[in-house]
Design a protein around this motif. Structure first.
Motif, PDB file in Angstrom:
ATOM      1  N   VAL A   1      -3.908  -7.723   2.192  1.00 33.47           N
ATOM      2  CA  VAL A   1      -2.915  -7.946   1.144  1.00 33.47           C
ATOM      3  C   VAL A   1      -3.028  -6.885   0.056  1.00 33.47           C
ATOM      4  O   VAL A   1      -2.026  -6.288  -0.358  1.00 33.47           O
ATOM      5  CB  VAL A   1      -3.086  -9.351   0.534  1.00 33.47           C
ATOM      6  CG1 VAL A   1      -2.187  -9.521  -0.693  1.00 33.47           C
ATOM      7  CG2 VAL A   1      -2.770 -10.421   1.564  1.00 33.47           C
ATOM      8  N   SER A   2      -4.243  -6.624  -0.416  1.00 31.80           N
ATOM      9  CA  SER A   2      -4.414  -5.666  -1.519  1.00 31.80           C
ATOM     10  C   SER A   2      -3.970  -4.267  -1.112  1.00 31.80           C
ATOM     11  O   SER A   2      -3.340  -3.555  -1.900  1.00 31.80           O
ATOM     12  CB  SER A   2      -5.876  -5.650  -1.979  1.00 31.80           C
ATOM     13  OG  SER A   2      -6.728  -5.165  -0.970  1.00 31.80           O
ATOM     14  N   LEU A   3      -4.254  -3.860   0.122  1.00 29.24           N
ATOM     15  CA  LEU A   3      -3.845  -2.527   0.572  1.00 29.24           C
ATOM     16  C   LEU A   3      -2.337  -2.453   0.771  1.00 29.24           C
ATOM     17  O   LEU A   3      -1.722  -1.416   0.500  1.00 29.24           O
ATOM     18  CB  LEU A   3      -4.568  -2.160   1.863  1.00 29.24           C
ATOM     19  CG  LEU A   3      -6.089  -1.963   1.753  1.00 29.24           C
ATOM     20  CD1 LEU A   3      -6.689  -1.629   3.106  1.00 29.24           C
ATOM     21  CD2 LEU A   3      -6.412  -0.861   0.752  1.00 29.24           C
ATOM     22  N   ALA A   4      -1.733  -3.545   1.241  1.00 28.93           N
ATOM     23  CA  ALA A   4      -0.271  -3.563   1.398  1.00 28.93           C
ATOM     24  C   ALA A   4       0.417  -3.466   0.040  1.00 28.93           C
ATOM     25  O   ALA A   4       1.405  -2.736  -0.123  1.00 28.93           O
ATOM     26  CB  ALA A   4       0.155  -4.832   2.128  1.00 28.93           C
ATOM     27  N   LEU A   5      -0.102  -4.203  -0.959  1.00 33.82           N
ATOM     28  CA  LEU A   5       0.485  -4.143  -2.296  1.00 33.82           C
ATOM     29  C   LEU A   5       0.266  -2.764  -2.922  1.00 33.82           C
ATOM     30  O   LEU A   5       1.144  -2.253  -3.637  1.00 33.82           O
ATOM     31  CB  LEU A   5      -0.126  -5.226  -3.181  1.00 33.82           C
ATOM     32  CG  LEU A   5       0.268  -6.669  -2.832  1.00 33.82           C
ATOM     33  CD1 LEU A   5      -0.522  -7.656  -3.677  1.00 33.82           C
ATOM     34  CD2 LEU A   5       1.763  -6.880  -3.024  1.00 33.82           C
ATOM     35  N   THR A   6      -0.888  -2.163  -2.664  1.00 34.48           N
ATOM     36  CA  THR A   6      -1.146  -0.813  -3.172  1.00 34.48           C
ATOM     37  C   THR A   6      -0.145   0.182  -2.591  1.00 34.48           C
ATOM     38  O   THR A   6       0.384   1.045  -3.303  1.00 34.48           O
ATOM     39  CB  THR A   6      -2.573  -0.373  -2.812  1.00 34.48           C
ATOM     40  OG1 THR A   6      -3.505  -1.265  -3.433  1.00 34.48           O
ATOM     41  CG2 THR A   6      -2.842   1.047  -3.274  1.00 34.48           C
ATOM     42  N   LYS A   7       0.117   0.045  -1.298  1.00 29.84           N
ATOM     43  CA  LYS A   7       1.083   0.939  -0.652  1.00 29.84           C
ATOM     44  C   LYS A   7       2.485   0.735  -1.218  1.00 29.84           C
ATOM     45  O   LYS A   7       3.198   1.707  -1.505  1.00 29.84           O
ATOM     46  CB  LYS A   7       1.091   0.691   0.859  1.00 29.84           C
ATOM     47  CG  LYS A   7       1.995   1.612   1.635  1.00 29.84           C
ATOM     48  CD  LYS A   7       1.901   1.346   3.131  1.00 29.84           C
ATOM     49  CE  LYS A   7       2.796   2.297   3.915  1.00 29.84           C
ATOM     50  NZ  LYS A   7       2.692   2.056   5.379  1.00 29.84           N
ATOM     51  N   GLU A   8       2.870  -0.517  -1.432  1.00 25.42           N
ATOM     52  CA  GLU A   8       4.197  -0.797  -2.001  1.00 25.42           C
ATOM     53  C   GLU A   8       4.326  -0.217  -3.403  1.00 25.42           C
ATOM     54  O   GLU A   8       5.357   0.366  -3.757  1.00 25.42           O
ATOM     55  CB  GLU A   8       4.439  -2.305  -2.031  1.00 25.42           C
ATOM     56  CG  GLU A   8       4.816  -2.912  -0.707  1.00 25.42           C
ATOM     57  CD  GLU A   8       5.259  -4.359  -0.849  1.00 25.42           C
ATOM     58  OE1 GLU A   8       5.185  -4.886  -1.977  1.00 25.42           O
ATOM     59  OE2 GLU A   8       5.701  -4.939   0.159  1.00 25.42           O
ATOM     60  N   ALA A   9       3.275  -0.384  -4.207  1.00 22.74           N
ATOM     61  CA  ALA A   9       3.315   0.135  -5.582  1.00 22.74           C
ATOM     62  C   ALA A   9       3.414   1.650  -5.586  1.00 22.74           C
ATOM     63  O   ALA A   9       4.153   2.243  -6.390  1.00 22.74           O
ATOM     64  CB  ALA A   9       2.068  -0.315  -6.335  1.00 22.74           C
ATOM     65  N   ARG A  10       2.676   2.306  -4.680  1.00 29.99           N
ATOM     66  CA  ARG A  10       2.726   3.766  -4.608  1.00 29.99           C
ATOM     67  C   ARG A  10       4.116   4.238  -4.200  1.00 29.99           C
ATOM     68  O   ARG A  10       4.662   5.183  -4.779  1.00 29.99           O
ATOM     69  CB  ARG A  10       1.680   4.270  -3.611  1.00 29.99           C
ATOM     70  CG  ARG A  10       1.619   5.794  -3.512  1.00 29.99           C
ATOM     71  CD  ARG A  10       0.497   6.259  -2.593  1.00 29.99           C
ATOM     72  NE  ARG A  10       0.753   5.906  -1.211  1.00 29.99           N
ATOM     73  CZ  ARG A  10       0.047   5.019  -0.511  1.00 29.99           C
ATOM     74  NH1 ARG A  10      -0.977   4.394  -1.077  1.00 29.99           N
ATOM     75  NH2 ARG A  10       0.328   4.762   0.745  1.00 29.99           N
ATOM     76  N   GLU A  11       4.702   3.588  -3.210  1.00 25.31           N
ATOM     77  CA  GLU A  11       6.038   3.973  -2.768  1.00 25.31           C
ATOM     78  C   GLU A  11       7.079   3.715  -3.851  1.00 25.31           C
ATOM     79  O   GLU A  11       8.031   4.486  -4.003  1.00 25.31           O
ATOM     80  CB  GLU A  11       6.384   3.204  -1.488  1.00 25.31           C
ATOM     81  CG  GLU A  11       5.547   3.639  -0.286  1.00 25.31           C
ATOM     82  CD  GLU A  11       5.804   2.773   0.936  1.00 25.31           C
ATOM     83  OE1 GLU A  11       6.455   1.707   0.788  1.00 25.31           O
ATOM     84  OE2 GLU A  11       5.367   3.158   2.033  1.00 25.31           O
ATOM     85  N   ALA A  12       6.881   2.629  -4.613  1.00 28.01           N
ATOM     86  CA  ALA A  12       7.824   2.337  -5.707  1.00 28.01           C
ATOM     87  C   ALA A  12       7.743   3.400  -6.792  1.00 28.01           C
ATOM     88  O   ALA A  12       8.771   3.837  -7.338  1.00 28.01           O
ATOM     89  CB  ALA A  12       7.528   0.954  -6.288  1.00 28.01           C
ATOM     90  N   ARG A  13       6.514   3.838  -7.121  1.00 28.57           N
ATOM     91  CA  ARG A  13       6.366   4.892  -8.136  1.00 28.57           C
ATOM     92  C   ARG A  13       7.001   6.194  -7.667  1.00 28.57           C
ATOM     93  O   ARG A  13       7.657   6.893  -8.451  1.00 28.57           O
ATOM     94  CB  ARG A  13       4.884   5.112  -8.444  1.00 28.57           C
ATOM     95  CG  ARG A  13       4.250   4.012  -9.271  1.00 28.57           C
ATOM     96  CD  ARG A  13       2.916   4.452  -9.837  1.00 28.57           C
ATOM     97  NE  ARG A  13       1.963   4.797  -8.789  1.00 28.57           N
ATOM     98  CZ  ARG A  13       1.119   3.927  -8.239  1.00 28.57           C
ATOM     99  NH1 ARG A  13       1.126   2.654  -8.624  1.00 28.57           N
ATOM    100  NH2 ARG A  13       0.274   4.317  -7.307  1.00 28.57           N
ATOM    101  N   LEU A  14       6.823   6.530  -6.397  1.00 28.00           N
ATOM    102  CA  LEU A  14       7.434   7.755  -5.872  1.00 28.00           C
ATOM    103  C   LEU A  14       8.955   7.659  -5.899  1.00 28.00           C
ATOM    104  O   LEU A  14       9.643   8.640  -6.192  1.00 28.00           O
ATOM    105  CB  LEU A  14       6.942   8.006  -4.442  1.00 28.00           C
ATOM    106  CG  LEU A  14       5.471   8.400  -4.296  1.00 28.00           C
ATOM    107  CD1 LEU A  14       5.087   8.500  -2.823  1.00 28.00           C
ATOM    108  CD2 LEU A  14       5.193   9.724  -4.996  1.00 28.00           C
ATOM    109  N   ALA A  15       9.488   6.472  -5.604  1.00 26.34           N
ATOM    110  CA  ALA A  15      10.939   6.292  -5.639  1.00 26.34           C
ATOM    111  C   ALA A  15      11.475   6.464  -7.056  1.00 26.34           C
ATOM    112  O   ALA A  15      12.533   7.076  -7.270  1.00 26.34           O
ATOM    113  CB  ALA A  15      11.303   4.917  -5.090  1.00 26.34           C
ATOM    114  N   VAL A  16      10.742   5.934  -8.026  1.00 28.74           N
ATOM    115  CA  VAL A  16      11.153   6.096  -9.429  1.00 28.74           C
ATOM    116  C   VAL A  16      11.125   7.567  -9.820  1.00 28.74           C
ATOM    117  O   VAL A  16      12.044   8.077 -10.477  1.00 28.74           O
ATOM    118  CB  VAL A  16      10.224   5.273 -10.351  1.00 28.74           C
ATOM    119  CG1 VAL A  16      10.489   5.622 -11.810  1.00 28.74           C
ATOM    120  CG2 VAL A  16      10.445   3.787 -10.117  1.00 28.74           C
TER     121      VAL A  16
END
Length: 775
Positions: free
Chosen positions: A104-119
């Motif tokens: 879970v923690s690694l999946a959320l980390t990946k989502e957060a990283r992708e969201a920051r890159l999208a921003v």
């Protein structure tokens, strides 16, 4: 009455917390032990009791499809979590982790990283890249002030900060108190501090949500343990979480908090850790200031003899004195004894049962270093942080590359160390060649444990000098490299071939060929040679071709130390060189400043490589092309300058011919072209002007013949051309100019007074970049 688990709020990597925890477990004798940590680590717990497991160690959790997405859970021998595992295994009690899964923690980390890159991408498209960073700094979710709950408690207790408060109360505690009572007091104090944190808004909504999710997972595991075991249940968590775990929530509420969280497939393994990564200096968030000091504290707490504060202070000061002596400082035993006494006295004055790190340091500085900070600074890393790297028992299953890495380490007798270590390898010996091959292969898969700082020093090309610095993060690199193979050799070969297929430019391909050959990967080298030959046929970039020749020639020079396909390499070098010689004149026309600069660098490397290669026909043709470039009016001025300089240095043209060509390139030319020509011609050494007065006075005459406007325009260009000269060379040029034009004679030159020279002296100093007091 509803049963409750016993919550032991600890500090990660705290020896005092670990000692209290051990006492509490002995007193409670629980039927089950639960520990804060990712549940995927349960399968690794059983290995902690093996004799070959020597902390610091870490559990490594990484996404199966993206090894770079990873997280470590480190343990020192004084970490409470490690002590809890050891206690449970020794007493035969069930033990497991209860935090949210790494999946879970690694999946959320990946989502957060992708969201920051999208921003970032969106903002870059809307308002330009320069403004993105400024906008991200104003993120609305960040709290205005992040409050440390320990600081709040420290203020109430009269301490300066939370760190010193916790150390004085817990990590350097005195004896005589019940561990269970101390943990109960910690629970009450941290629950109050946590509530104050919530009321003051010291954490963002995202941070609170993260904590609520983690604690929901923990409460679920605690409920299960209470159902499964009739005896006491001990829960070892960070002190911050105790208040959250005591919260009265229902099963349905906790399930709702963790519902529909993303997950990724996770692999788990043990990995060596280090003292440096345990410290705050490494950037690891839950680190400690001084692992070396905490290890010393743990030695006191875990020692059954209970030697007392006197021996505790004496051992530390003796270690300090020994390290100072290793660095060449005078540190006597008598001074160490005085330092120990002073530390005890300072602790007594400050109301401490034991000298802390501050007291020990003050005493060492006064008694051993006589108030001088420098000696203590030289040993701080060894003394306060430490240099220990953990070891894993041979029976522990590891990922294949990590296992192969350990086999190579034993075979080459190279031991990972965090401190920089320089080694010199003799490639004529089997041991030296084996170490070199191992380090080169690691570099090819992105594990830069060793950095080659000199491959041609010492006796010819038979020696290499490496600097070795190990980092635990390299365990992630080994996991990432699994996509290439299950051994270091397989992974290095596959990674090299794949990189060769995707690389741009034949110079980069040439470097890959060199890397594969020095790493003893003949199949990968052959594949890259084929790719290089195919690319060379379609390549018309002469600079790139030149850059490809130099590393290939260096490879050939390893032929006496490594088995290399020398005929194939020589044929490839010859083919590339023929292409360069045939196209260099046409390709040197109409170059801009950047392209000309890159061309000069490439020509210098190519010229040197041809000399080493030793093919007379290629050399003769290259030098003929240099002569043609000098007479080519369309050739870039820097290229002409370099060409004339090489013919001068090699003695191929005599002085009159050099002087005539030199004169043609500067007389009547624009300042920009003449300046670029001169800069390339005199680059690197003042000797060409010192020894050849004809050229020196040609420049002198050219400068004197310029009108004021052209002179002012030429001055910065000419001064830039002289920036590479050292101070001695500039003085000698000044002396040569002061002496005037003279016939060569056996007697030394005598500088006579020259009024014209004296008037021009300030300007000459400006041109040469000399200070007013020089000469």
């Amino acid at each position: 009455m509803k049963r409750k688990a016993h919550l032991f709020g600890i500090r990660h990597h705290g020896p005092g917390s670990a000692a209290l925890l051990k006492g509490a477990l002995d007193a409670l004798d629980p039927a089950c032990v639960l520990i804060e940590g990712s549940t995927e680590g349960d399968v690794l717990i059983q290995h902690a009791a093996l004799p070959g497991m020597k902390p610091p160690l870490a559990m490594l959790f990484y996404a199966a499809d993206e090894a770079a997405n990873a997280v470590f859970a480190p343990f020192a021998e004084f970490s409470p979590e490690w002590v809890a595992m050891q206690w449970a295994l020794a007493h035969g009690r069930p033990v497991r982790f209860i935090d949210w899964p790494a999946a879970v923690s690694l999946a959320l980390t990946k989502e957060a990283r992708e969201a920051r890159l999208a921003v970032l991408d969106t903002k870059a498209a809307e308002i330009g890249e320069d403004s993105v960073g400024e906008d991200l700094e104003d993120a609305p979710d960040a709290p205005a002030v992040r409050l440390d709950p320990l600081d709040l408690l420290a203020e109430a207790a009269g301490y300066g900060d939370g760190e010193s408060f916790w150390n004085g109360l817990i990590e350097q505690h005195g004896s005589g108190q019940s561990p269970l009572e101390i943990f109960a007091a910690i629970e009450a104090a941290m629950a109050e501090a946590r509530q104050h944190q919530a009321d003051a808004g010291g954490m963002s909504n995202a941070e609170w949500l993260r904590e609520k999710r983690r604690e929901a997972f923990m409460r679920g595991h605690i409920r299960d343990a209470l159902k499964q075991h009739d005896g006491e249940v001990a829960v070892v968590v960070g002190a911050w979480h105790v208040g959250g775990l005591r919260a009265e929530t229902t099963v349905a509420e906790d399930r709702a908090v963790v519902k529909d969280l993303p997950k990724v497939k996770v692999e788990a393994t043990w990995a060596p850790w280090s003292d440096g990564r345990l410290s705050y200096a490494s950037g690891y968030g839950a680190g400690v200031i001084s692992p070396g000091w905490y290890r010393h504290l743990w030695g006191l707490y875990s020692n059954d003899r209970h030697d007392g504060p006197e021996a505790f202070a004496a051992v530390w000061q003796a270690r300090t004195a020994a390290l100072l002596r290793q660095e060449g400082f005078d540190a006597s035993t008598a001074s160490a004894i005085e330092a120990a006494r002073l530390a005890l006295g300072l602790a007594s004055m400050r109301g401490l049962s034991l000298p802390g790190l501050a007291e020990m340091r003050d005493a060492s500085l006064s008694s051993l270093c006589h108030g001088d900070e420098i000696p203590l600074a030289m040993i701080e890393r060894k003394l306060y942080i430490g240099s220990r790297i953990g070891e894993i028992d041979e029976a522990v299953p590891q990922m294949p590359l990590a296992k192969d890495f350990e086999l190579w380490c034993r075979k080459t007798r190279l031991k990972p160390e965090e401190t920089a270590n320089e080694i010199k390898l003799d490639l004529r010996s089997e041991a030296g060649l084996l170490k070199s091959t191992f380090l080169h292969r690691l570099n090819l898969i992105g594990i830069h444990w060793g950095r080659l700082i000199d491959a041609e020093a010492g006796r010819g090309t038979y020696r290499e000098i490496w600097t070795l610095t190990w980092s635990p993060d390299m365990s992630v690199g080994l996991a990432e490299a699994l996509v290439w193979g299950v051994t270091i050799e397989q992974a290095a070969a596959a990674a090299t071939i794949d990189r060769g297929r995707n690389v741009n430019g034949i110079a980069a391909l040439s470097e890959l060929v060199r890397g594969a050959l020095v790493a003893d990967l003949p199949e990968a080298a052959s594949a890259c040679i084929d790719l290089l030959q195919a690319a060379a046929v379609q390549n018309n970039d002469i600079t790139d071709l030149m850059n490809a020749v130099a590393p290939l020639v260096r490879i050939v020079r390893y032929g006496t130390a490594r088995k290399l396909p020398e005929p194939e390499l020589r044929a490839l070098i010859t083919a590339l060189s023929v292409e360069v010689n045939a196209g260099v004149q046409i390709a040197s026309r109409q170059l801009d400043d950047e392209a000309a600069s890159q061309r000069i660098i490439a020509m210098r490397a190519y010229d040197e490589a041809l000399g080493l290669f030793g093919d007379p026909a290629l050399l003769e043709e290259w030098r003929r092309q240099l002569a043609l470039l000098i007479d080519d009016e369309q050739a870039a001025a820097p290229v002409v300058g370099f060409s004339l300089r090489r013919l001068h240095d090699l003695g191929i043209w005599d002085e009159p011919r050099i002087s005539a060509a030199f004169s043609r390139q500067i007389v009547g030319e624009s300042p920009a072209r003449a300046g670029a020509f001169i800069e390339a011609f005199i680059s690197g050494s003042a000797e060409v002007l010192i020894q050849d007065q004809t050229l020196l006075f040609l420049i002198d005459e050219w400068l004197c013949g310029l009108d004021e406007e052209v002179f002012v325009e030429s001055l910065p260009l000419f001064r830039r051309a002289l920036t590479g000269f050292d101070a001695v060379g500039r003085k000698r040029i000044m002396q040569r100019i002061a002496g005037g034009r003279k016939e060569r004679s056996a007697t030394p030159d005598v500088i006579e007074v020259n009024p014209a020279f004296e008037r021009a002296l300030p300007l000459l100093k400006t041109i040469l970049g000399m200070d007013a007091h020089d000469f």
